[in-house]
Write a protein that holds these residues in place. Structure first.
Motif, mmCIF file in Angstrom:
data_model
loop_
_atom_site.group_PDB
_atom_site.id
_atom_site.type_symbol
_atom_site.label_atom_id
_atom_site.label_comp_id
_atom_site.label_asym_id
_atom_site.label_seq_id
_atom_site.Cartn_x
_atom_site.Cartn_y
_atom_site.Cartn_z
ATOM 1 N N HIS A 1 -6.047 -7.795 1.682
ATOM 2 C CA HIS A 1 -7.159 -6.947 1.256
ATOM 3 C C HIS A 1 -6.946 -6.414 -0.152
ATOM 4 N N GLY A 2 -5.686 -6.275 -0.565
ATOM 5 C CA GLY A 2 -5.385 -5.794 -1.907
ATOM 6 C C GLY A 2 -3.982 -6.182 -2.307
ATOM 7 N N GLY A 3 -3.742 -6.355 -3.610
ATOM 8 C CA GLY A 3 -2.419 -6.704 -4.106
ATOM 9 C C GLY A 3 -1.535 -5.472 -4.227
ATOM 10 N N VAL A 4 -1.826 -4.616 -5.214
ATOM 11 C CA VAL A 4 -1.155 -3.325 -5.362
ATOM 12 C C VAL A 4 -2.181 -2.248 -5.038
ATOM 13 N N VAL A 5 -1.907 -1.488 -3.982
ATOM 14 C CA VAL A 5 -2.889 -0.565 -3.419
ATOM 15 C C VAL A 5 -2.281 0.826 -3.298
ATOM 16 N N ILE A 6 -3.100 1.843 -3.524
ATOM 17 C CA ILE A 6 -2.718 3.234 -3.259
ATOM 18 C C ILE A 6 -3.760 3.804 -2.314
ATOM 19 N N ASP B 1 -12.292 -8.873 -6.432
ATOM 20 C CA ASP B 1 -12.446 -7.739 -7.348
ATOM 21 C C ASP B 1 -11.133 -7.493 -8.062
ATOM 22 N N VAL B 2 -11.188 -7.247 -9.368
ATOM 23 C CA VAL B 2 -9.964 -7.009 -10.129
ATOM 24 C C VAL B 2 -9.535 -5.552 -9.998
ATOM 25 N N PHE B 3 -10.419 -4.616 -10.323
ATOM 26 C CA PHE B 3 -10.076 -3.191 -10.292
ATOM 27 C C PHE B 3 -11.006 -2.468 -9.323
ATOM 28 N N VAL B 4 -10.424 -1.778 -8.350
ATOM 29 C CA VAL B 4 -11.210 -0.996 -7.396
ATOM 30 C C VAL B 4 -10.639 0.407 -7.316
ATOM 31 N N ILE B 5 -11.469 1.395 -7.597
ATOM 32 C CA ILE B 5 -11.155 2.803 -7.312
ATOM 33 C C ILE B 5 -12.355 3.344 -6.558
ATOM 34 N N VAL C 1 -6.002 -4.649 -7.909
ATOM 35 C CA VAL C 1 -5.546 -3.263 -8.023
ATOM 36 C C VAL C 1 -6.552 -2.387 -7.287
ATOM 37 N N ARG C 2 -6.080 -1.612 -6.325
ATOM 38 C CA ARG C 2 -7.014 -0.878 -5.459
ATOM 39 C C ARG C 2 -6.520 0.536 -5.198
ATOM 40 N N ILE C 3 -7.399 1.509 -5.385
ATOM 41 C CA ILE C 3 -7.154 2.901 -4.975
ATOM 42 C C ILE C 3 -8.285 3.285 -4.038
ATOM 43 N N LYS C 4 -7.944 3.740 -2.834
ATOM 44 C CA LYS C 4 -8.961 4.091 -1.839
ATOM 45 C C LYS C 4 -8.675 5.484 -1.290
ATOM 46 N N THR C 5 -9.696 6.334 -1.353
ATOM 47 C CA THR C 5 -9.546 7.703 -0.902
ATOM 48 C C THR C 5 -10.936 8.281 -0.649
ATOM 49 N N ALA D 1 0.850 -1.192 0.000
ATOM 50 C CA ALA D 1 0.000 0.000 0.000
ATOM 51 C C ALA D 1 0.885 1.240 0.000
ATOM 52 N N LEU D 2 0.712 2.070 -1.005
ATOM 53 C CA LEU D 2 1.499 3.293 -1.151
ATOM 54 C C LEU D 2 0.726 4.451 -0.550
ATOM 55 N N LYS D 3 1.395 5.251 0.293
ATOM 56 C CA LYS D 3 0.699 6.250 1.097
ATOM 57 C C LYS D 3 1.471 7.565 1.143
ATOM 58 N N SER D 4 0.773 8.645 1.559
ATOM 59 C CA SER D 4 1.443 9.950 1.642
ATOM 60 C C SER D 4 0.824 10.859 2.703
ATOM 61 N N GLY D 5 0.303 10.298 3.761
ATOM 62 C CA GLY D 5 -0.185 11.108 4.863
ATOM 63 C C GLY D 5 -1.695 11.260 4.872
ATOM 64 N N ARG D 6 -2.224 11.428 6.077
ATOM 65 C CA ARG D 6 -3.659 11.464 6.291
ATOM 66 C C ARG D 6 -4.162 12.888 6.506
ATOM 67 N N ASN D 7 -5.077 13.322 5.676
ATOM 68 C CA ASN D 7 -5.846 14.546 5.870
ATOM 69 C C ASN D 7 -4.943 15.757 6.135
ATOM 70 N N ALA D 8 -5.216 16.520 7.187
ATOM 71 C CA ALA D 8 -4.468 17.757 7.422
ATOM 72 C C ALA D 8 -2.979 17.496 7.601
ATOM 73 N N ASP D 9 -2.626 16.388 8.235
ATOM 74 C CA ASP D 9 -1.208 16.107 8.461
ATOM 75 C C ASP D 9 -0.498 15.783 7.157
ATOM 76 N N GLY D 10 -1.171 15.088 6.263
ATOM 77 C CA GLY D 10 -0.587 14.823 4.954
ATOM 78 C C GLY D 10 -0.412 16.089 4.143
ATOM 79 N N ARG D 11 -1.372 16.981 4.239
ATOM 80 C CA ARG D 11 -1.264 18.256 3.502
ATOM 81 C C ARG D 11 -0.216 19.165 4.140
ATOM 82 N N ARG D 12 -0.028 19.056 5.457
ATOM 83 C CA ARG D 12 1.011 19.859 6.125
ATOM 84 C C ARG D 12 2.393 19.502 5.593
ATOM 85 N N LEU D 13 2.677 18.217 5.466
ATOM 86 C CA LEU D 13 3.979 17.780 4.971
ATOM 87 C C LEU D 13 4.065 17.834 3.451
#
Length: 480
Positions: free
Chosen positions: A335-340, A394-398, A367-371, A305-317
């Motif tokens: 839960h997912g193979g390659v996830v963002i 599921d094959v493709f999830v966005i 393949v999963r993108i969750k936001t 799972a590739l990530k970059s911070g949650r909500n206000a804290d992610g936007r702060r950094l």
């Protein structure tokens, strides 16, 4: 009875209602197959992946060893080796670097803190067995938990602002997470095999931590006398040139491999086997230039799972996860193979995955993108090819409705997701794509994708276009 709008959708798909099992949701705009623009760009795209790999700065260590047994370490399964390992690391770093060697045997330990130019090397038959009493992971350190910074428990193996570090070898890292240790702090969980303790429950720390982040409380003030946030296993934090290679990681309290705000990271030939709650295999956060290759993931949560911070804290950094290559990996349970996502407020770009094999009756998504609109974040330039999938749900999830759903003002954006040369033996659904009407999903290209059997086409909601070339479902060509 099928209404006329849904019947028109079926006609566009070129499939009968009985072949689908589930009709596209309202708001999906379906377009005919476009010219194969993606095919002409394929080589350029994958040259970018090769360039990322070639630009990663590698670790390099002097040829000298510091066996932990020379510092009083004993692999008898009883001795506390925390201090012996710390002394070996300090001596290795003071000498200019090398290997801190853990020989065959079971070496019990608390938190291990790596220093620059140190390679923690586990020989065949070596087991580093980590204590489950939280006192072994104090004092608190700067860390990140589900995308939010705090002063919390030390990860089991931790490095802060170090460079040229490694964890290597053929040995085992045993976290000792179980139904009685670490995992019950999750609280309620669909697969919980423990009674929920109303006191020792992560919600009592998780909720106030997230509230602090939204209010902008300084990180050094985000501390808790009663902390029930399980530590990740391996976390290099603000580090450069990191190698994790060859080891087996088992029964983690939380996420297994979690580089944060680091550059030039290689995860190679690692076996991640942990089926507890939040047992993500490899979760790089806000990192640049990462190679994940030849790894096995058999996990209780997302494999990668590739990530970059949650909500206000992610936007702060405001630091994206970027320039990532995943190749030659095997994904089993998860839960997912390659996830963002879902902690993706800093965005993601230039993500490549190739030559991966996914297969398990309990692999939920390939393949999963969750936001959502609280997270926000721009996700762009994601490419996958040469993917072989046995069984998956599921094959493709966005999904733009993950967790808080559409309850914020930070619209997520997904652009330029390319998939080519994929074969799926068996799936329950092909698509679960849910965008917002005011922020639809766009730029999804499928080229040479074969779904041998799927029960349902699935959900396509607020998707502006899917370009297809040589895509078949249940033996029939489809153009979406």
């Amino acid at each position: 009875m099928i209404d006329s709008k849904k019947r028109d959708s079926l006609r566009t798909l070129g499939l009968s209602s009985c072949a689908l099992g589930l009709l596209p949701a309202a708001g999906c705009q379906l377009s005919p197959s476009a010219a194969p623009a993606y095919a002409s760009q394929d080589e350029d795209l994958w040259q970018q992946a090769d360039d990322i790999i070639n630009n990663i700065a590698h670790t390099e260590f002097p040829d000298r060893d510091f066996p932990v047994t020379d510092f009083g370490g004993r692999g008898d399964g009883e001795t506390d080796n925390t201090e012996a390992i710390a002394q070996a690391i300090a001596a290795c770093a003071a000498a200019g670097g090398g290997r801190v060697v853990v020989p065959e045997g079971q070496f019990n330990t608390g938190a291990i803190h790596l220093k620059s130019n140190v390679n923690l090397h586990l020989e065949q038959g070596a087991v580093l067995s980590f204590y489950t009493d939280a006192k072994h992971y104090l004092p608190s350190v700067m860390t990140r938990w589900e995308g939010v910074e705090l002063m919390g428990y030390s990860p089991l193996i931790y490095a802060f602002e170090q460079e040229n570090i490694a964890v290597t070898g053929r040995g085992v890292l045993e976290g000792n997470g179980s139904n009685t240790r670490w995992w019950p702090w999750k609280g309620r969980w669909s697969r919980a095999q423990w009674p929920v303790d109303e006191v020792e429950d992560q919600k009592h720390t998780r909720t106030p931590l997230f509230e602090m982040a939204e209010k902008g409380v300084p990180v050094e003030e985000r501390t808790f006398d009663e902390n029930y946030l399980r530590p990740p296993f391996i976390q290099p934090y603000r580090c450069n040139r990191v190698l994790i290679e060859g080891v087996t990681i088992r029964n983690s309290p939380f996420w297994l491999i979690n580089p944060v705000l680091s550059e030039d990271v290689i995860v190679r030939g690692v076996r991640c086997v942990s089926h507890g709650p939040n047992s993500d295999g490899c979760d790089p956060e806000s990192c640049n230039r990462v190679l994940i290759e030849k790894c096995l993931f058999d996990t209780g949560d997302d494999c990668i799972a590739l990530k970059s911070g949650r909500n206000a804290d992610g936007r702060r950094l405001a630091t994206p996860i970027q320039n990532i290559v995943i190749q030659d990996c095997e994904m089993r349970a998860g839960h997912g193979g390659v996830v963002i996502g879902s902690e993706i407020s800093g965005g993601a770009r230039n993500v490549f995955a190739r030559r991966c094999h996914m297969d398990s009756p309990v692999l939920d998504r390939a393949v999963r993108i969750k936001t959502n609109s609280v997270r926000g974040g721009l996700i762009e330039n994601v490419s996958l090819r040469d993917i072989v999938i046995g069984q998956v749900k599921d094959v493709f999830v966005i999904n733009f409705y993950y967790e808080e759903g559409d309850s914020g003002n930070h619209l997520p954006e997904v652009k330029n997701l390319h998939v080519s040369n994929m074969v799926v033996d068996q799936a329950e659904r092909v698509f679960y794509l849910r965008g917002f009407e005011r922020a639809p999903i766009s730029g999804l290209t499928l080229h040479n994708v074969t779904i041998k059997h799927a029960d349902e086409l699935g959900v396509l909601e607020n998707v502006t276009s899917i370009e297809t070339e040589s895509v078949t479902l249940n033996g029939e060509p489809i153009a979406i």
